[in-house]
Design a protein around this motif. Structure first.
Motif, PDB file in Angstrom:
ATOM      1  N   GLU A 129      50.454  39.202  39.790  1.00  0.00           N
ATOM      2  CA  GLU A 129      49.582  38.045  39.972  1.00  0.00           C
ATOM      3  C   GLU A 129      48.170  38.336  39.477  1.00  0.00           C
ATOM      4  OE1 GLU A 129      49.666  36.497  43.918  1.00  0.00           O
ATOM      5  OE2 GLU A 129      51.763  35.836  43.783  1.00  0.00           O
ATOM      6  N   ARG A 130      47.742  39.602  39.576  1.00  0.00           N
ATOM      7  CA  ARG A 130      46.415  39.955  39.080  1.00  0.00           C
ATOM      8  C   ARG A 130      46.354  39.895  37.553  1.00  0.00           C
ATOM      9  NH1 ARG A 130      42.684  41.363  42.878  1.00  0.00           N
ATOM     10  NH2 ARG A 130      43.591  41.243  44.958  1.00  0.00           N
TER      11      ARG A 130
ATOM     12  N   GLU B 160      42.873  43.844  38.178  1.00  0.00           N
ATOM     13  CA  GLU B 160      42.452  42.548  37.632  1.00  0.00           C
ATOM     14  C   GLU B 160      41.198  42.685  36.776  1.00  0.00           C
ATOM     15  OE1 GLU B 160      41.033  38.130  39.207  1.00  0.00           O
ATOM     16  OE2 GLU B 160      42.278  39.401  40.506  1.00  0.00           O
TER      17      GLU B 160
ATOM     18  N   THR C 234      41.186  41.961  32.790  1.00  0.00           N
ATOM     19  CA  THR C 234      40.322  40.903  32.273  1.00  0.00           C
ATOM     20  C   THR C 234      39.487  41.412  31.102  1.00  0.00           C
ATOM     21  OG1 THR C 234      40.226  39.899  34.479  1.00  0.00           O
ATOM     22  CG2 THR C 234      38.559  39.213  32.891  1.00  0.00           C
TER      23      THR C 234
ATOM     24  N   ALA D 270      46.034  36.295  36.882  1.00  0.00           N
ATOM     25  CA  ALA D 270      44.682  35.832  37.201  1.00  0.00           C
ATOM     26  C   ALA D 270      43.704  36.205  36.090  1.00  0.00           C
ATOM     27  CB  ALA D 270      44.225  36.430  38.532  1.00  0.00           C
ATOM     28  N   ALA D 271      43.885  37.384  35.513  1.00  0.00           N
ATOM     29  CA  ALA D 271      43.042  37.783  34.386  1.00  0.00           C
ATOM     30  C   ALA D 271      43.239  36.829  33.212  1.00  0.00           C
ATOM     31  CB  ALA D 271      43.364  39.218  33.970  1.00  0.00           C
TER      32      ALA D 271
ATOM     33  N   CYS E 197      33.667  47.860  38.655  1.00  0.00           N
ATOM     34  CA  CYS E 197      34.953  48.518  38.934  1.00  0.00           C
ATOM     35  C   CYS E 197      34.879  49.998  38.556  1.00  0.00           C
ATOM     36  CB  CYS E 197      36.063  47.803  38.173  1.00  0.00           C
ATOM     37  SG  CYS E 197      37.596  48.737  37.996  1.00  0.00           S
TER      38      CYS E 197
ATOM     39  N   GLU F 263      52.089  41.437  43.731  1.00  0.00           N
ATOM     40  CA  GLU F 263      50.631  41.425  43.862  1.00  0.00           C
ATOM     41  C   GLU F 263      49.930  41.743  42.543  1.00  0.00           C
ATOM     42  OE1 GLU F 263      46.813  41.175  45.191  1.00  0.00           O
ATOM     43  OE2 GLU F 263      48.518  40.767  46.496  1.00  0.00           O
ATOM     44  N   THR F 264      50.311  42.846  41.906  1.00  0.00           N
ATOM     45  CA  THR F 264      49.598  43.229  40.686  1.00  0.00           C
ATOM     46  C   THR F 264      49.999  42.363  39.492  1.00  0.00           C
ATOM     47  OG1 THR F 264      51.201  44.990  40.188  1.00  0.00           O
ATOM     48  CG2 THR F 264      49.251  45.602  41.478  1.00  0.00           C
TER      49      THR F 264
ATOM     50  N   PRO G 196      44.339  46.559  43.553  1.00  0.00           N
ATOM     51  CA  PRO G 196      44.609  45.303  42.838  1.00  0.00           C
ATOM     52  C   PRO G 196      43.366  44.680  42.220  1.00  0.00           C
ATOM     53  CG  PRO G 196      45.896  45.390  44.843  1.00  0.00           C
ATOM     54  CD  PRO G 196      44.972  46.573  44.889  1.00  0.00           C
ATOM     55  N   ASP G 197      42.217  44.769  42.917  1.00  0.00           N
ATOM     56  CA  ASP G 197      40.976  44.241  42.337  1.00  0.00           C
ATOM     57  C   ASP G 197      40.637  44.976  41.041  1.00  0.00           C
ATOM     58  OD1 ASP G 197      40.668  42.416  44.371  1.00  0.00           O
ATOM     59  OD2 ASP G 197      39.176  43.591  45.467  1.00  0.00           O
TER      60      ASP G 197
END
Length: 454
Positions: free
Chosen positions: A138-139, A97, A101, A142-143, A446, A135-136, A93-94
């Motif tokens: 939401e990522r 994101e 982004t 978030a981006a 990443c 979860e993803t 998930p990190d």
């Protein structure tokens, strides 16, 4: 209130000079004045910013990794897909994101103000659900919170591995949802958007006729009435053959005979249609979601652009695999594909409207509809999605009227976009996103981790 003054601007009625645009605190355009005195933020050429109507942001990180010849005697979309499956097995998930982004930042710097994200990477490697099924999603949200881009999130339903309803293959496990799971996922993804500005919106994406049953497609159509519904359709010849063998009709023909597409629907790619299918589908008002750079890279085929246009069809542009994020190159590639096929020039041009202008106008209209977003023009009441382009350069200096868009699209490259506003948020200044360096640094970290595990 924010004020933008442009030496030249493209308004709904055409080109105007000395244009003052006022933007309210809510991000909407409150007033447009022609022949106004300079004031506020002053720019050379002001355009409505376009919607990127189709993106899989996670694929940005595999750009350039699929250009070597594989073990098969002929490389195709299907061999590329196997590379993609192997790649995504490593994404956390990190990572999702960080990659999203960067891709959203690059969209903004290219002149897009909105990311319509067709999002199907939902689960852990192997298919186990995260504790939070969204979860993803939401990522991705978030981006968007970090980049400031407008977001229409399209969680995708991916049910089967083929039209024959075979189980998902090993590389597809991270995508899979039953119809009940998809309803839960959609609700949770929509809840994630509540933390974003009010211009963010939800939509629904049944992945393709290969991946969802007719019953599930009908369910998807019912879930968010009035909101965008997107589906991949008729991208590859083997896909067309598979649908025809299983359902007795080609994909577009089957969809038209069993559903009633309308402007809510966006059909992605449409690279393999008969002339009759093209005319029938164009007449529905549905949007053709074209991704010419990706379609070229994957060898998908060439869209029936002239037939679609002559039938009154609507279209917009997306970056799909994000192998290269360039608004002007998407438009240019579509036109050049038609020229190569038809051995002609200025294919999309019309009487009184040049090629570049016709392409840009079409992309504004189709993109706004595909995003379900009140945008697409510099007009009172719409979101202030705006793109300023420099005129002091060898590409645009001295150009007038439609020549400006023709020069931008057919002679331009990176760096001509100077400022971008998304719902009034002034995110790109002097060609760079306000958080450019940190976003790139996070992306590089990443990629460094991914290089170690792949």
């Amino acid at each position: 209130m924010a004020v933008i003054w442009a030496k030249h601007a493209l308004l709904p009625a055409g080109w105007s000079d000395s244009v003052r645009v006022e933007v309210g605190a809510d991000g909407r355009i409150t007033n447009v004045e022609i022949a106004a005195a300079p004031a506020g933020e002053q720019v050379g050429l002001l355009l409505p910013a376009m919607v990127n109507l189709h993106s899989h942001t996670f694929q940005r990180a595999m750009a350039g990794l699929s250009e070597a010849r594989g073990p098969q005697p002929r490389d195709t979309f299907w061999t590329w897909r196997q590379i993609m499956y192997r790649f995504l097995d490593h994404l956390t998930p990190d990572d999702v994101e960080a990659i999203a982004t960067l891709a959203q930042m690059e969209m903004l710097e290219a002149g897009f103000a909105t990311n319509v994200e067709f999002h199907y990477l939902h689960h852990r490697p192997g298919g186990a659900h995260y504790d939070n099924i969204a979860e993803t999603s939401e990522r991705i949200a978030a981006a968007a919170a970090r980049t400031g881009i407008g977001l229409t999130l399209l969680p995708a339903h991916y049910q089967f591995g083929g039209v024959d309803r075979r189980p998902l293959g090993p590389g597809q496990q991270r995508f899979g949802t039953t119809p009940d799971e998809f309803v839960t996922l959609l609700d949770a993804a929509e809840a994630a958007l509540r933390h974003l500005p009010p211009d963010a919106g939800i939509g629904v994406a049944p992945h393709s006729l290969r991946a969802v049953s007719p019953e599930a497609l009908a369910l998807c159509e019912s879930l968010r009435p009035g909101r965008p519904l997107h589906i991949h359709l008729a991208e590859q010849i083997p896909e067309v053959d598979e649908v025809q063998a299983a359902r007795g009709r080609r994909p577009v023909e089957w969809l038209l005979d069993n559903f009633s597409p309308d402007p809510r629907w966006t059909l992605i790619h449409l690279t393999h249609m008969t002339e009759d299918e093209t005319r029938r589908l164009a007449a529905t008002g549905a949007v053709a979601g074209l991704c010419p750079i990706t379609e070229s890279n994957l060898g998908d085929g060439i869209f029936n652009g002239t037939i679609w246009r002559d039938a009154g069809g609507r279209l917009g542009f997306g970056s799909d695999s994000n192998i290269r994020i360039s608004l002007i190159e998407e438009l240019r590639t579509l036109e050049y594909s038609q020229r190569l096929r038809d051995t002609g020039r200025a294919i999309f041009a019309e009487t009184g409207r040049s090629t570049g202008r016709a392409l840009y106008d079409a992309g504004l209209d189709g993109g706004a509809t595909a995003a379900g977003r009140e945008t697409g023009a510099i007009a009172t009441g719409l979101w202030a999605d705006l793109c300023a382009v420099s005129l002091d350069n060898a590409v645009l200096f001295g150009r007038k009227g439609d020549e400006r868009l023709d020069s931008l699209i057919f002679a331009g490259g990176d760096g001509l976009v100077r400022d971008v506003w998304a719902a009034g948020r002034h995110i790109v200044r002097d060609g760079r996103h306000s958080d450019h360096d940190r976003i790139v640094a996070d992306y590089l970290a990443c990629i460094g981790r991914l290089q170690e595990v792949m």
